[in-house]
Scaffold this motif. Sequence first.
Motif, PDB file in Angstrom:
ATOM      1  N   ILE A 235      12.213   2.952 -22.639  1.00 19.65           N
ATOM      2  CA  ILE A 235      11.630   1.601 -22.616  1.00 19.65           C
ATOM      3  C   ILE A 235      12.676   0.643 -22.056  1.00 19.65           C
ATOM      4  O   ILE A 235      13.814   0.615 -22.538  1.00 19.65           O
ATOM      5  N   LEU A 236      12.281  -0.106 -21.050  1.00 18.29           N
ATOM      6  CA  LEU A 236      13.168  -1.141 -20.502  1.00 18.29           C
ATOM      7  C   LEU A 236      12.532  -2.498 -20.793  1.00 18.29           C
ATOM      8  O   LEU A 236      11.400  -2.760 -20.362  1.00 18.29           O
ATOM      9  N   ASP A 237      13.244  -3.325 -21.540  1.00 17.07           N
ATOM     10  CA  ASP A 237      12.696  -4.642 -21.885  1.00 17.07           C
ATOM     11  C   ASP A 237      13.869  -5.603 -22.060  1.00 17.07           C
ATOM     12  O   ASP A 237      14.889  -5.231 -22.639  1.00 17.07           O
ATOM     13  N   ASN A 238      13.725  -6.825 -21.563  1.00 13.91           N
ATOM     14  CA  ASN A 238      14.831  -7.787 -21.734  1.00 13.91           C
ATOM     15  C   ASN A 238      14.705  -8.569 -23.035  1.00 13.91           C
ATOM     16  O   ASN A 238      15.513  -9.470 -23.292  1.00 13.91           O
ATOM     17  N   LEU A 239      13.691  -8.235 -23.823  1.00 14.88           N
ATOM     18  CA  LEU A 239      13.476  -8.832 -25.151  1.00 14.88           C
ATOM     19  C   LEU A 239      13.291 -10.351 -25.079  1.00 14.88           C
ATOM     20  O   LEU A 239      13.600 -11.065 -26.021  1.00 14.88           O
ATOM     21  N   SER A 240      12.783 -10.826 -23.939  1.00 19.14           N
ATOM     22  CA  SER A 240      12.518 -12.263 -23.821  1.00 19.14           C
ATOM     23  C   SER A 240      11.263 -12.637 -24.604  1.00 19.14           C
ATOM     24  O   SER A 240      11.108 -13.756 -25.066  1.00 19.14           O
TER      25      SER A 240
ATOM     26  N   ILE B  10      20.006   2.186 -26.663  1.00 15.95           N
ATOM     27  CA  ILE B  10      21.198   2.628 -25.935  1.00 15.95           C
ATOM     28  C   ILE B  10      21.588   1.618 -24.858  1.00 15.95           C
ATOM     29  O   ILE B  10      20.773   0.806 -24.419  1.00 15.95           O
ATOM     30  N   ARG B  11      22.837   1.701 -24.456  1.00 14.72           N
ATOM     31  CA  ARG B  11      23.334   0.801 -23.411  1.00 14.72           C
ATOM     32  C   ARG B  11      23.041   1.372 -22.027  1.00 14.72           C
ATOM     33  O   ARG B  11      22.842   2.575 -21.890  1.00 14.72           O
TER      34      ARG B  11
ATOM     35  N   PRO C 275      15.017  11.069 -20.570  1.00 18.16           N
ATOM     36  CA  PRO C 275      14.931  10.528 -21.930  1.00 18.16           C
ATOM     37  C   PRO C 275      14.665  11.620 -22.967  1.00 18.16           C
ATOM     38  O   PRO C 275      14.034  12.632 -22.654  1.00 18.16           O
ATOM     39  N   CYS C 276      15.147  11.385 -24.176  1.00 25.33           N
ATOM     40  CA  CYS C 276      14.948  12.347 -25.251  1.00 25.33           C
ATOM     41  C   CYS C 276      14.389  11.567 -26.439  1.00 25.33           C
ATOM     42  O   CYS C 276      15.078  10.709 -26.988  1.00 25.33           O
ATOM     43  N   GLY C 277      13.120  11.792 -26.783  1.00 26.83           N
ATOM     44  CA  GLY C 277      12.466  10.962 -27.795  1.00 26.83           C
ATOM     45  C   GLY C 277      12.262   9.563 -27.227  1.00 26.83           C
ATOM     46  O   GLY C 277      12.199   9.379 -26.010  1.00 26.83           O
ATOM     47  N   CYS C 278      12.213   8.565 -28.114  1.00 26.30           N
ATOM     48  CA  CYS C 278      12.037   7.184 -27.624  1.00 26.30           C
ATOM     49  C   CYS C 278      13.391   6.500 -27.561  1.00 26.30           C
ATOM     50  O   CYS C 278      14.184   6.599 -28.492  1.00 26.30           O
ATOM     51  N   GLU C 279      13.639   5.829 -26.456  1.00 24.73           N
ATOM     52  CA  GLU C 279      14.891   5.086 -26.345  1.00 24.73           C
ATOM     53  C   GLU C 279      14.638   3.725 -25.703  1.00 24.73           C
ATOM     54  O   GLU C 279      13.830   3.591 -24.783  1.00 24.73           O
ATOM     55  N   LEU C 280      15.314   2.725 -26.262  1.00 22.16           N
ATOM     56  CA  LEU C 280      15.171   1.360 -25.744  1.00 22.16           C
ATOM     57  C   LEU C 280      16.446   0.950 -25.024  1.00 22.16           C
ATOM     58  O   LEU C 280      17.546   1.082 -25.575  1.00 22.16           O
ATOM     59  N   ILE C 281      16.274   0.448 -23.800  1.00 22.52           N
ATOM     60  CA  ILE C 281      17.400  -0.125 -23.078  1.00 22.52           C
ATOM     61  C   ILE C 281      17.088  -1.597 -22.858  1.00 22.52           C
ATOM     62  O   ILE C 281      16.068  -1.932 -22.251  1.00 22.52           O
ATOM     63  N   GLU C 282      17.952  -2.443 -23.388  1.00 24.09           N
ATOM     64  CA  GLU C 282      17.756  -3.879 -23.168  1.00 24.09           C
ATOM     65  C   GLU C 282      18.256  -4.189 -21.765  1.00 24.09           C
ATOM     66  O   GLU C 282      19.442  -4.003 -21.470  1.00 24.09           O
ATOM     67  N   GLY C 283      17.354  -4.610 -20.918  1.00 23.72           N
ATOM     68  CA  GLY C 283      17.761  -4.892 -19.545  1.00 23.72           C
ATOM     69  C   GLY C 283      16.633  -5.572 -18.800  1.00 23.72           C
ATOM     70  O   GLY C 283      15.486  -5.628 -19.268  1.00 23.72           O
TER      71      GLY C 283
ATOM     72  N   THR D 158      17.496  -0.989 -12.982  1.00 20.13           N
ATOM     73  CA  THR D 158      16.150  -0.476 -12.669  1.00 20.13           C
ATOM     74  C   THR D 158      16.247   0.867 -11.953  1.00 20.13           C
ATOM     75  O   THR D 158      15.386   1.726 -12.114  1.00 20.13           O
ATOM     76  N   GLU D 159      17.307   1.057 -11.192  1.00 24.05           N
ATOM     77  CA  GLU D 159      17.457   2.369 -10.557  1.00 24.05           C
ATOM     78  C   GLU D 159      17.859   3.416 -11.597  1.00 24.05           C
ATOM     79  O   GLU D 159      17.278   4.500 -11.665  1.00 24.05           O
ATOM     80  N   ASP D 160      18.797   3.075 -12.443  1.00 26.23           N
ATOM     81  CA  ASP D 160      19.306   4.049 -13.412  1.00 26.23           C
ATOM     82  C   ASP D 160      18.247   4.482 -14.433  1.00 26.23           C
ATOM     83  O   ASP D 160      18.214   5.641 -14.835  1.00 26.23           O
ATOM     84  N   VAL D 161      17.375   3.559 -14.844  1.00 23.88           N
ATOM     85  CA  VAL D 161      16.373   3.944 -15.857  1.00 23.88           C
ATOM     86  C   VAL D 161      15.333   4.913 -15.293  1.00 23.88           C
ATOM     87  O   VAL D 161      14.595   5.542 -16.053  1.00 23.88           O
ATOM     88  N   CYS D 162      15.267   5.037 -13.987  1.00 23.48           N
ATOM     89  CA  CYS D 162      14.263   5.940 -13.389  1.00 23.48           C
ATOM     90  C   CYS D 162      14.704   7.406 -13.357  1.00 23.48           C
ATOM     91  O   CYS D 162      13.912   8.284 -13.001  1.00 23.48           O
TER      92      CYS D 162
END
Length: 332
Positions: free
Chosen positions: A34-39, A55-56, A64-72, A80-84
């Motif tokens: 999950i990528l979200d800036n939490l705005s 995770i950072r 991904p392994c299970g659910c992971e949130l990246i604030e970004g 955006t490239e790395d999360v893909c």
Amino acid sequence: MKQLNWLITGGCGFIGTSLIQDIISSNPNANIRILDNLSVGTVEDLSEVCSFNQIRHTQITESPCGCELIEGDIRDSQITEDVCKGIDVIVHLAANTGVAPSVENPRQDCENNVIGILNMLEGARQHSVNKFIFASSGAPLGEQEPPIHEEKVPRPVSPYGASKLAGEAYCSAYYRTFGVKTVALRFGNVYGPRSKHKSSVVAKFIKEALAGETLEIYGDGGQTRDFIYIKDLISAIMLSVQNDVGGEVFQIATYKETTVNELTKQLIKNLKEYYPNLNVRVIYGENRLGDVRRNYSDITKAKTILGFEPQYDLNKGLKATIEWFKETSGLR
Ligand SMILES: NC(=O)c1ccc[n+]([C@@H]2O[C@H](COP(=O)([O-])OP(=O)(O)OC[C@H]3O[C@@H](n4cnc5c(N)ncnc54)[C@H](O)[C@@H]3O)[C@@H](O)[C@H]2O)c1
């Protein structure tokens, strides 16, 4: 069959959390990044539907392994490239949502909705992501003789409509030039559980009515919309992941035209079934800049190609929504 690795941008929001809940209900071990800036959406909102690791950026793994949130932020082309990495399906929900904020700040709307989707599509291309679902809207169509459908020439009224149209254009280009299987879904007005933070009419009116506040209808209330219950919307997203389609646009709504006056009347009737002593006052205010007068969708294409069939009429959907607000508001 190999299970899918998901990337959901804006996954902490209304539609994102509902989608994650649905995926996990059929596969508790699903891999979802999950990528979200939490705005808008919050860590708490996400934790209501899944347990996850936060995770950072530097800790993003090959898949991904299970659910992971990246604030970004989707405007950041590196993240955006790395999360893909290692992703099979992207559901791109993160955006500047709605007409009013786009009228207030068109540049910010453009940066989020145009640069944001370009970044996500680039990530998809670099990492050979198979499927890309884009949350578009009826707004690209603008002022038209309804029902709107995929063959109409878009004429956006609001900056939001323009930025979503640009997103559709990039989806088309990335399919036709680079082979990313993009699907742009033009959502109607979505309502349902998990929408407490939304300022769209159903959520806003339920919150105001329960707080004893006056409901304000913009204009004369004769403007029309196509209201779709969240579960039906989620089923359309899942169908567009499962069907082998790419480079397509679909109207995702109910094919029903409802005036805001009719919606308000139905909502008050339903609210009174749960709160018999509720006294709701309604006033009429100014029209809002950028809003179109009539808007509902012909959904024949989604029915025919995706097998999409909405299950919730307004009465059933509003009742389920009120029940959720009742359970979560503490007001009984
Ligand atoms: N809700 C509707 O009725 C509706 C109708 C048509 C289209 N849509 C589209 O569906 C999508 C999801 O809408 P929603 O109702 O869930 O909205 P929402 O505001 O509840 O969720 C959006 C999420 O995206 C995140 N976000 C916003 N900007 C971001 C950025 N720059 N980078 C990373 N994350 C960011 C927010 O924090 C939030 O959690 C949006 O693209 C919206 O335009 C929604």
